[in-house]
Design a protein around this motif. Sequence first.
Motif, PDB file in Angstrom:
ATOM      1  N   LYS A   1       0.867  -1.355  -0.123  1.00 23.23           N
ATOM      2  CA  LYS A   1       0.067   0.011   0.044  1.00 23.23           C
ATOM      3  C   LYS A   1       0.856   1.193  -0.008  1.00 23.23           C
ATOM      4  CE  LYS A   1      -3.955  -2.047   1.877  1.00 23.23           C
ATOM      5  NZ  LYS A   1      -4.809  -2.659   2.913  1.00 23.23           N
ATOM      6  N   GLU A   2       2.041   1.213   0.730  1.00 19.71           N
ATOM      7  CA  GLU A   2       2.977   2.413   0.573  1.00 19.71           C
ATOM      8  C   GLU A   2       3.550   2.723  -0.820  1.00 19.71           C
ATOM      9  OE1 GLU A   2       4.594  -0.044   3.279  1.00 19.71           O
ATOM     10  OE2 GLU A   2       2.791   0.308   4.512  1.00 19.71           O
ATOM     11  N   SER A   3       3.917   1.502  -1.603  1.00 19.93           N
ATOM     12  CA  SER A   3       4.399   2.046  -2.945  1.00 19.93           C
ATOM     13  C   SER A   3       3.744   1.367  -3.774  1.00 19.93           C
ATOM     14  CB  SER A   3       5.795   1.167  -2.695  1.00 19.93           C
ATOM     15  OG  SER A   3       5.963  -0.194  -2.640  1.00 19.93           O
ATOM     16  N   ASP A   4       3.998   1.895  -5.064  1.00 16.32           N
ATOM     17  CA  ASP A   4       3.346   1.229  -6.164  1.00 16.32           C
ATOM     18  C   ASP A   4       4.253   0.382  -6.819  1.00 16.32           C
ATOM     19  OD1 ASP A   4       2.491   2.948  -9.488  1.00 16.32           O
ATOM     20  OD2 ASP A   4       1.797   1.158  -8.403  1.00 16.32           O
ATOM     21  N   LEU A   5       3.795  -0.745  -7.469  1.00 17.09           N
ATOM     22  CA  LEU A   5       4.686  -1.685  -8.193  1.00 17.09           C
ATOM     23  C   LEU A   5       5.370  -1.361  -9.414  1.00 17.09           C
ATOM     24  CD1 LEU A   5       5.249  -4.860  -8.241  1.00 17.09           C
ATOM     25  CD2 LEU A   5       3.388  -5.079  -9.788  1.00 17.09           C
ATOM     26  N   ASP A   6       4.765  -0.227 -10.206  1.00 21.22           N
ATOM     27  CA  ASP A   6       5.261   0.407 -11.473  1.00 21.22           C
ATOM     28  C   ASP A   6       6.494   1.223 -10.750  1.00 21.22           C
ATOM     29  OD1 ASP A   6       3.869  -0.889 -13.108  1.00 21.22           O
ATOM     30  OD2 ASP A   6       2.502   0.644 -13.180  1.00 21.22           O
ATOM     31  N   ALA A   7       6.479   1.870  -9.755  1.00 20.04           N
ATOM     32  CA  ALA A   7       7.488   2.883  -9.295  1.00 20.04           C
ATOM     33  C   ALA A   7       8.679   1.923  -8.778  1.00 20.04           C
ATOM     34  CB  ALA A   7       6.969   3.714  -8.435  1.00 20.04           C
ATOM     35  N   GLU A   8       8.291   0.691  -8.261  1.00 21.53           N
ATOM     36  CA  GLU A   8       9.245  -0.136  -7.523  1.00 21.53           C
ATOM     37  C   GLU A   8      10.188  -0.815  -8.675  1.00 21.53           C
ATOM     38  OE1 GLU A   8       8.178  -3.102  -5.003  1.00 21.53           O
ATOM     39  OE2 GLU A   8       6.836  -1.899  -3.890  1.00 21.53           O
ATOM     40  N   LEU A   9       9.344  -1.092  -9.758  1.00 20.33           N
ATOM     41  CA  LEU A   9      10.326  -1.944 -10.929  1.00 20.33           C
ATOM     42  C   LEU A   9      10.790  -0.661 -11.963  1.00 20.33           C
ATOM     43  CD1 LEU A   9       7.796  -4.468 -11.586  1.00 20.33           C
ATOM     44  CD2 LEU A   9       9.689  -4.704 -10.616  1.00 20.33           C
ATOM     45  N   ASN A  10      10.673   0.603 -11.752  1.00 23.47           N
ATOM     46  CA  ASN A  10      11.059   1.566 -12.549  1.00 23.47           C
ATOM     47  C   ASN A  10      10.753   1.386 -14.081  1.00 23.47           C
ATOM     48  OD1 ASN A  10      12.222   3.068 -10.370  1.00 23.47           O
ATOM     49  ND2 ASN A  10      14.039   1.508 -10.386  1.00 23.47           N
ATOM     50  N   LEU A  11       9.741   1.175 -14.270  1.00 22.04           N
ATOM     51  CA  LEU A  11       8.793   0.717 -15.653  1.00 22.04           C
ATOM     52  C   LEU A  11       8.507   2.077 -16.235  1.00 22.04           C
ATOM     53  CD1 LEU A  11       6.818  -2.459 -14.897  1.00 22.04           C
ATOM     54  CD2 LEU A  11       8.969  -2.302 -16.086  1.00 22.04           C
ATOM     55  N   PRO A  12       8.768   2.137 -17.671  1.00 23.51           N
ATOM     56  CA  PRO A  12       8.266   3.493 -18.234  1.00 23.51           C
ATOM     57  C   PRO A  12       6.937   3.410 -18.640  1.00 23.51           C
ATOM     58  CG  PRO A  12       9.400   1.883 -19.816  1.00 23.51           C
ATOM     59  CD  PRO A  12       9.389   1.468 -18.444  1.00 23.51           C
ATOM     60  N   ALA A  13       6.172   4.575 -18.544  1.00 23.33           N
ATOM     61  CA  ALA A  13       4.906   4.620 -18.956  1.00 23.33           C
ATOM     62  C   ALA A  13       4.506   3.805 -20.445  1.00 23.33           C
ATOM     63  CB  ALA A  13       4.078   6.375 -18.840  1.00 23.33           C
ATOM     64  N   ALA A  14       3.389   3.593 -20.616  1.00 22.04           N
ATOM     65  CA  ALA A  14       2.669   3.029 -21.723  1.00 22.04           C
ATOM     66  C   ALA A  14       3.140   4.188 -22.800  1.00 22.04           C
ATOM     67  CB  ALA A  14       1.591   2.332 -21.572  1.00 22.04           C
ATOM     68  N   PRO A  15       3.206   4.073 -24.107  1.00 18.08           N
ATOM     69  CA  PRO A  15       3.541   5.022 -24.840  1.00 18.08           C
ATOM     70  C   PRO A  15       1.820   5.439 -25.433  1.00 18.08           C
ATOM     71  CG  PRO A  15       4.181   3.075 -25.980  1.00 18.08           C
ATOM     72  CD  PRO A  15       3.921   2.671 -24.677  1.00 18.08           C
ATOM     73  N   MET A  16       1.552   6.491 -25.667  1.00 19.47           N
ATOM     74  CA  MET A  16       0.232   7.152 -26.181  1.00 19.47           C
ATOM     75  C   MET A  16       0.588   7.769 -27.290  1.00 19.47           C
ATOM     76  SD  MET A  16      -1.704   6.274 -23.572  1.00 19.47           S
ATOM     77  CE  MET A  16      -3.144   7.164 -23.528  1.00 19.47           C
ATOM     78  N   GLY A  17       0.164   7.166 -28.516  1.00 18.47           N
ATOM     79  CA  GLY A  17       0.553   7.574 -29.917  1.00 18.47           C
ATOM     80  C   GLY A  17      -0.667   8.094 -30.533  1.00 18.47           C
TER      81      GLY A  17
END
Length: 157
Positions: free
Chosen positions: A112-128
């Motif tokens: 609950k304290e941390s987001d999984l995407d932030a933990e893994l340092n994943l980039p955001a999905a591209p918006m084309g």
Amino acid sequence: MIYNQTYNLDQVAFATEGLKDAQHTMSALKSANKELKGVMKTVNISAIDSMQDEMIDMMDISTEIQESLGRSYNVPDDIDEEELMGELDALEADMGTETESDAVPSYLQPDKESDLDAELNLPAAPMGNAAAVPNRARPQAENEFGLPSVPQASLRS
């Protein structure tokens, strides 16, 4: 009258064949009875009972051996079975949520304290832009079976 005479002769012939068949059946039964009596003289029911008792004893011994070999050496004496059953129930409940189509197992859920995407340092999905997508990547019309339809230029007449 001739028809009746023919019918009577057929009935007599049928009865004669039936009696011959009965004779063959009786001779077969007699020979089978004689053979069965000969075989029964060699079979001793008390020997069969004795052998069955021995088999039961050997099966009991085999079961005792298997139980002895199946003992665990490192199981502590102070195990609380109710605590183990509680853990098993929790695991079953967790596995039950995994089988649901949209459920995420607890071990994959982020803290609950941390987001999984932030933990893994994943980039955001591209918006084309949809206009930048080439024609071949755009979805085609589908036929009645859900498959891409064939272009009219490809069809032969």
